[in-house]
Write a protein that holds these residues in place. Structure first.
Motif, PDB file in Angstrom:
ATOM      1  N   CYS A  87      77.458  75.259 -15.148  1.00 45.25           N
ATOM      2  CA  CYS A  87      78.111  75.973 -14.045  1.00 45.25           C
ATOM      3  C   CYS A  87      79.349  75.219 -13.554  1.00 45.25           C
ATOM      4  CB  CYS A  87      77.122  76.187 -12.897  1.00 45.25           C
ATOM      5  SG  CYS A  87      75.808  77.354 -13.287  1.00 45.25           S
ATOM      6  N   TYR A 136      80.175  84.723 -11.591  1.00 42.38           N
ATOM      7  CA  TYR A 136      79.543  85.790 -12.352  1.00 42.38           C
ATOM      8  C   TYR A 136      79.177  85.327 -13.765  1.00 42.38           C
ATOM      9  CZ  TYR A 136      81.141  88.763  -8.552  1.00 42.38           C
ATOM     10  OH  TYR A 136      81.356  89.319  -7.316  1.00 42.38           O
ATOM     11  N   ARG A 137      80.099  84.636 -14.395  1.00 42.72           N
ATOM     12  CA  ARG A 137      79.790  84.131 -15.733  1.00 42.72           C
ATOM     13  C   ARG A 137      78.676  83.077 -15.686  1.00 42.72           C
ATOM     14  NH1 ARG A 137      85.040  82.240 -18.761  1.00 42.72           N
ATOM     15  NH2 ARG A 137      85.651  81.572 -16.666  1.00 42.72           N
ATOM     16  N   SER A 138      78.703  82.272 -14.628  1.00 41.64           N
ATOM     17  CA  SER A 138      77.650  81.265 -14.478  1.00 41.64           C
ATOM     18  C   SER A 138      76.293  81.929 -14.298  1.00 41.64           C
ATOM     19  CB  SER A 138      77.957  80.358 -13.288  1.00 41.64           C
ATOM     20  OG  SER A 138      79.161  79.648 -13.487  1.00 41.64           O
ATOM     21  N   THR A 139      76.269  82.970 -13.475  1.00 44.36           N
ATOM     22  CA  THR A 139      75.004  83.680 -13.244  1.00 44.36           C
ATOM     23  C   THR A 139      74.488  84.305 -14.531  1.00 44.36           C
ATOM     24  OG1 THR A 139      75.657  84.165 -10.968  1.00 44.36           O
ATOM     25  CG2 THR A 139      73.902  85.521 -11.924  1.00 44.36           C
ATOM     26  N   ALA A 140      75.396  84.939 -15.274  1.00 36.77           N
ATOM     27  CA  ALA A 140      74.982  85.563 -16.536  1.00 36.77           C
ATOM     28  C   ALA A 140      74.447  84.518 -17.510  1.00 36.77           C
ATOM     29  CB  ALA A 140      76.146  86.319 -17.151  1.00 36.77           C
ATOM     30  N   LEU A 141      75.131  83.374 -17.574  1.00 36.02           N
ATOM     31  CA  LEU A 141      74.699  82.335 -18.501  1.00 36.02           C
ATOM     32  C   LEU A 141      73.351  81.748 -18.089  1.00 36.02           C
ATOM     33  CD1 LEU A 141      75.270  80.594 -20.956  1.00 36.02           C
ATOM     34  CD2 LEU A 141      76.524  79.011 -19.479  1.00 36.02           C
ATOM     35  N   LEU A 199      71.012  83.254 -16.377  1.00 38.56           N
ATOM     36  CA  LEU A 199      69.975  84.243 -16.682  1.00 38.56           C
ATOM     37  C   LEU A 199      69.652  84.252 -18.178  1.00 38.56           C
ATOM     38  CD1 LEU A 199      71.112  87.221 -14.415  1.00 38.56           C
ATOM     39  CD2 LEU A 199      69.196  85.661 -14.040  1.00 38.56           C
ATOM     40  N   LEU A 200      70.698  84.115 -18.994  1.00 34.94           N
ATOM     41  CA  LEU A 200      70.479  84.081 -20.442  1.00 34.94           C
ATOM     42  C   LEU A 200      69.676  82.849 -20.839  1.00 34.94           C
ATOM     43  CD1 LEU A 200      71.096  85.426 -23.174  1.00 34.94           C
ATOM     44  CD2 LEU A 200      73.175  84.046 -23.285  1.00 34.94           C
ATOM     45  N   GLU A 207      66.590  95.464 -11.033  1.00 38.26           N
ATOM     46  CA  GLU A 207      67.282  96.697 -10.659  1.00 38.26           C
ATOM     47  C   GLU A 207      66.421  97.914 -10.995  1.00 38.26           C
ATOM     48  OE1 GLU A 207      71.024  96.613 -12.669  1.00 38.26           O
ATOM     49  OE2 GLU A 207      71.997  95.388 -11.136  1.00 38.26           O
ATOM     50  N   SER A 263      69.249  97.579  -6.102  1.00 44.09           N
ATOM     51  CA  SER A 263      68.923  96.168  -6.282  1.00 44.09           C
ATOM     52  C   SER A 263      68.755  95.515  -4.918  1.00 44.09           C
ATOM     53  CB  SER A 263      70.003  95.453  -7.101  1.00 44.09           C
ATOM     54  OG  SER A 263      71.271  95.606  -6.487  1.00 44.09           O
TER      55      SER A 263
END
Length: 707
Positions: free
Chosen positions: A328, A335-340, A342-343, A464, A486
């Motif tokens: 991060c 947003y990219r950090s959150t997606a990563l 979660l992945l 969601e 959500s």
């Protein structure tokens, strides 16, 4: 990054050490069990359940005489061992003497007992079995959440120099001795090597456990599956002789209650999840699982559930904390950090599950918490540096008004606290009206009920929630909408529901139009198929269908050793009708002939028009050649009848050539040619008659008018 990740990891490890994460980690373990592919049911064990119908028939407790009869029946089938998962410390007349005799004379019966500290609350076994040292104790270990995840192999009492075996171990010992598999001496050892495997001893801090009672030789339960996973029959079936002896012979037979009224049920890792009803497992099934675990470990080398040492688990938790913080920090994009994150969280969970399938229970919840916690700290710190934090409602209002889709935000009381202009435009009311009125005051009740239900569901279901609904605006126009809901928290911990709406009315209209067009195309294709298979004038099968039907009939006749007759018909002097009365009357005559042919034949026969005044008839499954001749005579008589066609009396005759499969040939084209040749032979012999193919047995049958 090291400081942040170390602090988060230390906090999570401390929470784990205090037992705060134990319920979550247990839940993940249970989930992994339910997701793991089921193992086949063990063929070494048979459960004889005492169900509700047995209790109604014999009463409870089961009388000693009935139990003695059951034991005798089982023993006659020569099982390896009989496990009596019933507490029989007191006589239950009638028939106590019979039961005592059964205990004395039947080998390999193992009784069950319970024991408590100070011997208070203990349930003793039958004295006869105790004297024979054929008793094992109930080895269930129930965790604080009421779920059985551990079993006891044996316990020792140093003061009395006494070692007690569990009920499953006692049964497994008998079975393994018969297989020539030696068991280690019973002692407070760190491991219990047996046969091809090893039953690993449970320690008080293994896995997610925190300072658990690890007395005796405990082990982690590795159940084979959910309830009803072992082969089971009822007591009544055995007593009535409805159970084959092969089902009992050479097996361990467990006898125990399987009636809900007895309340001998327990929660296990397979007892259902958050959205599933929790299904309890009968005690006798649990015993079967524990016996099977010992046997499969010794005989099949089945992998036990293993855990890492504490230092390795701490390093694992710290590693994920460092990964979340460092990634991060490098991305510097929320947003990219959150997606990563979660992945990575999904990858961590999937990896832990795959490792579990190979017998290792590794931490999942603590590394997920450190991963997300360190990532959240870094992202929050970066957002604070960039000034991205604002008050919740101000931030929501400024953002959602830039989104073209209608959006609303509600609190847990279903009150709207923020809406955007797109929502006002869709519904058709001004913002003040929408903010001051509830959904029940704005929309028809069915629509308001559905909105309430979907909002309520979003508050209590993780992730969601998407749905399609109807919305009637202020002008009474109904819109089809797609909604996505959500849940979010603000800095103060308040929970808000964010709903996003998309108007899909036009899409729905297009879908209905496409359905209508597809239906029309299907109807058109069906018509095309009919036209492709029918003669346009008579409605009979055309030449293409004739060849297909003939090929099918020959294949069927070949497989069933039947005859198939082929008629080749040609109308005599049809050209005269066309020349004298016109082609219109000729067409009507052809239609009449087609109708008459259909009327005088079976539904399984096929009538086709090959063109002009030529027709064919396929007669599948004809018993004898004489039957073919009778059909030919019937056709001649039917066609020879006069027809009234628009004021004209028309007479016509036909000549018929006949070939028979397989008497004349086994080949389709030759069969057609022979029928055609026979038809021309009939014409040469005087018309208005039928003629069999030349290679058939000669027929002396003349035409219907004696020629």
């Amino acid at each position: 990054m090291i400081l942040t990740s170390s602090s988060i990891a230390a906090l999570v490890i401390a929470m784990r050490a205090l037992g705060l994460l134990q319920p979550l980690e247990w839940s993940v373990l249970d989930l992994f069990f339910r997701l793991r592919p089921l193992e086949p049911a063990s063929e070494r064990i048979l459960i004889i359940g005492i169900d509700e119908s047995d209790l109604q028939a014999y009463g409870f407790p089961i009388p000693d005489n009935k139990l003695a009869q059951l034991l005798q029946k089982i023993n006659a089938a020569q099982p390896r061992a009989i496990g009596l998962d019933l507490y029989r410390d007191l006589p239950t007349e009638p028939g106590h003497a019979e039961l005592v005799k059964a205990f004395e004379t039947i080998p390999n019966i193992v009784g069950i007992e319970t024991f408590e500290s100070g011997n208070e609350g203990a349930v003793h076994p039958p004295p006869v079995l105790s004297e024979k040292q054929m008793v094992g104790f109930n080895n269930f270990m129930t965790d604080t959440d009421g779920v059985v995840r551990r079993g006891l192999l044996h316990v020792w009492f140093p003061a009395d120099n006494l070692i007690l075996q569990s009920f499953p171990l006692k049964l497994a010992t008998i079975y393994l001795n018969s297989q020539g598999v030696p068991l280690p001496s019973l002692a407070p050892a760190s491991n219990f090597p047996v046969g091809q495997g090893n039953i690993i001893r449970f320690r008080k801090n293994d896995g997610a456990y925190v300072r658990a009672d690890a007395g005796g030789y405990q082990f982690l339960a590795n159940l084979r599956g959910p309830v009803d996973h072992f082969r089971r029959v009822s007591m009544t079936e055995v007593l009535e002789g409805r159970v084959p002896e092969d089902l009992i012979r050479e097996r361990i037979v467990l006898i125990g209650p399987t009636a809900p009224s007895v309340k001998d049920t327990h929660f296990t890792s397979y007892s259902g999840g958050l959205l599933q009803p929790r299904e309890k497992m009968y005690g006798v099934e649990l015993m079967a699982n524990f016996v099977s675990q010992i046997l499969s470990t010794a005989l099949d080398g089945r992998t036990p559930i293993q855990v890492w040492s504490d230092p390795v688990e701490w390093l694992w938790i710290f590693g994920w904390s460092w990964v979340g913080a460092s990634l991060c920090w490098k991305l510097r994009a929320p947003y990219r950090s959150t997606a990563l994150v979660l992945l990575l969280g999904g990858g961590l969970s999937a990896s832990a599950y795959l490792i579990f399938c190979y017998g290792w229970w590794i931490p999942v919840v603590p590394p997920l918490m450190t991963l997300m916690g360190s990532a959240a700290v870094v992202v929050g710190y970066l957002a604070h540096l960039q000034g991205e934090f604002k008050r919740s409602t101000d931030f929501l209002s400024s953002v959602i008004n830039t989104i073209p889709d209608p959006i609303y935000v509600k609190n847990k009381q279903h009150q709207k606290i923020v809406i955007n202009q797109a929502y006002c435009k869709l519904v058709g009311y001004p913002m003040n009206t929408l903010m001051s009125k509830s959904d029940y005051e704005l929309f028809p009740q069915p629509e308001a009920d559905l909105v309430w239900q979907q909002d309520e569901l979003a508050f209590y279901v993780v992730g969601e929630q998407e749905n399609e609904e109807k919305l009637t605006d202020a002008q009474g126009k109904t819109h089809f909408i797609a909604t996505k809901r959500s849940i979010h928290r603000d800095g103060a911990g308040n929970i808000f529901l964010v709903g996003v709406i998309r108007d899909i009315t036009e899409r729905k209209r297009l879908e209905e139009e496409l359905k209508r067009i597809a239906a029309e195309l299907e109807h058109y294709n069906a018509q095309l198929k009919v036209h492709a298979e029918q003669d346009p004038l008579t409605g009979l099968a055309n030449r293409k269908v004739f060849h297909e039907r003939l090929a099918q009939s020959l294949e069927w006749a070949k497989n069933n050793n039947k005859l198939v007759a082929l008629f080749y018909l040609d109308l005599n002097d049809f050209k005269i009708v066309n020349d004298t009365l016109g082609h219109h009357i000729g067409d009507l005559l052809l239609k009449t002939v087609a109708q008459r042919l259909n009327a005088c034949l079976r539904s399984s026969d096929t009538v086709a028009r090959l063109g002009g005044d030529e027709f064919t008839v396929i007669l599948p499954g004809v018993p004898r050649k004489a039957d073919v001749a009778r059909v030919a005579e019937k056709i001649l008589q039917t066609i020879n009848q006069q027809a009234e066609l628009e004021g004209h009396t028309v007479s016509v005759t036909t000549s018929i050539g006949i070939s028979i499969y397989p008497l004349d040939t086994q080949y389709l084209e030759i069969l057609i040619q022979k029928a055609d040749d026979a038809m021309y032979q009939a014409k040469r012999l005087g018309k208005n008659r039928y003629q069999f193919a030349a290679t058939s047995t000669p027929s002396n049958i003349n035409s219907v008018n004696g020629n």
